[in-house]
Design a protein around this motif. Structure first.
Motif, PDB file in Angstrom:
ATOM      1  N   ASN A  12       5.640   5.047 -20.368  1.00 55.47           N
ATOM      2  CA  ASN A  12       5.891   4.533 -19.023  1.00 55.47           C
ATOM      3  C   ASN A  12       4.851   5.034 -18.025  1.00 55.47           C
ATOM      4  OD1 ASN A  12       8.026   2.911 -19.736  1.00 55.47           O
ATOM      5  ND2 ASN A  12       9.550   4.497 -19.367  1.00 55.47           N
ATOM      6  N   LYS A  15       1.933   2.713 -18.470  1.00 52.49           N
ATOM      7  CA  LYS A  15       2.211   1.427 -17.821  1.00 52.49           C
ATOM      8  C   LYS A  15       1.986   1.525 -16.311  1.00 52.49           C
ATOM      9  CE  LYS A  15       5.498  -0.254 -21.255  1.00 52.49           C
ATOM     10  NZ  LYS A  15       6.918  -0.535 -21.543  1.00 52.49           N
ATOM     11  N   CYS A  16       2.362   2.642 -15.737  1.00 52.02           N
ATOM     12  CA  CYS A  16       2.159   2.873 -14.308  1.00 52.02           C
ATOM     13  C   CYS A  16       0.662   2.965 -13.991  1.00 52.02           C
ATOM     14  CB  CYS A  16       2.859   4.168 -13.904  1.00 52.02           C
ATOM     15  SG  CYS A  16       3.806   4.074 -12.407  1.00 52.02           S
ATOM     16  N   ALA A  19      -0.749  -0.505 -14.073  1.00 54.86           N
ATOM     17  CA  ALA A  19      -0.287  -1.301 -12.930  1.00 54.86           C
ATOM     18  C   ALA A  19      -0.981  -0.914 -11.620  1.00 54.86           C
ATOM     19  CB  ALA A  19       1.224  -1.162 -12.781  1.00 54.86           C
ATOM     20  N   PHE A  20      -1.355   0.346 -11.474  1.00 48.49           N
ATOM     21  CA  PHE A  20      -1.929   0.824 -10.211  1.00 48.49           C
ATOM     22  C   PHE A  20      -3.454   0.851 -10.182  1.00 48.49           C
ATOM     23  CE2 PHE A  20       2.344   1.976  -9.208  1.00 48.49           C
ATOM     24  CZ  PHE A  20       2.393   2.040  -7.829  1.00 48.49           C
ATOM     25  N   ARG A  21      -4.104   0.295 -11.186  1.00 50.34           N
ATOM     26  CA  ARG A  21      -5.575   0.269 -11.151  1.00 50.34           C
ATOM     27  C   ARG A  21      -6.005  -0.541  -9.923  1.00 50.34           C
ATOM     28  NH1 ARG A  21      -3.754  -3.443 -14.658  1.00 50.34           N
ATOM     29  NH2 ARG A  21      -4.852  -5.416 -14.833  1.00 50.34           N
ATOM     30  N   TYR A  23      -5.580   0.444  -6.871  1.00 49.58           N
ATOM     31  CA  TYR A  23      -4.771   0.890  -5.731  1.00 49.58           C
ATOM     32  C   TYR A  23      -5.506   2.017  -5.000  1.00 49.58           C
ATOM     33  CZ  TYR A  23      -0.782   2.840  -3.181  1.00 49.58           C
ATOM     34  OH  TYR A  23       0.054   3.307  -2.206  1.00 49.58           O
TER      35      TYR A  23
END
Length: 115
Positions: A12, A15-16, A19-21, A23
């Motif tokens: 997880n 996955k985070c 997802a935050f690339r 940001y």
């Protein structure tokens, strides 16, 4: 982030990270940075984060992120400074990411990361 908070595990966390690339994070001292991931074989992301802070990028390995992750006492715990996560290359970036992901909290007096 919801999955990471409900079930804090390496999968997880990855996955985070994916997802935050791109940001815009901040370090403890308030310096902005982003990271990107490159794709390797099979169109999968490689486990290396490329930190963009100035001209040129620095790489941050997944093993460094995991080392810091395993050094967290408990999820949501206040971590006073990046080095409290360990003497790890790139820990100031990891600290900013972990704060945004909700894995750690920062001292109340530190507000540069919150803006």
């Amino acid at each position: 982030m919801v999955a990471l908070r409900k079930n804090p595990c390496e999968e997880n966390l990855w996955k985070c990270v994916v997802a935050f690339r791109g940001y815009k994070f901040k370090t403890l001292s308030g310096l902005p940075f982003t990271y990107k991931l490159k794709k390797g074989k099979g169109d999968e992301f490689t486990k290396e984060l490329w930190i963009d802070r100035r001209e040129g990028s620095k790489s941050l390995t997944w093993s460094s992120v995991l080392l810091a992750y395993h050094n967290i006492g408990k999820i949501g715990e206040v971590v006073d400074r990046p080095k409290a996560l360990g003497d790890i290359r790139g820990v100031s970036y990891i600290y900013g990411m972990f704060y945004r992901f909700g894995l750690i909290d920062v001292p109340e007096k530190v507000n540069k990361m919150k803006k």
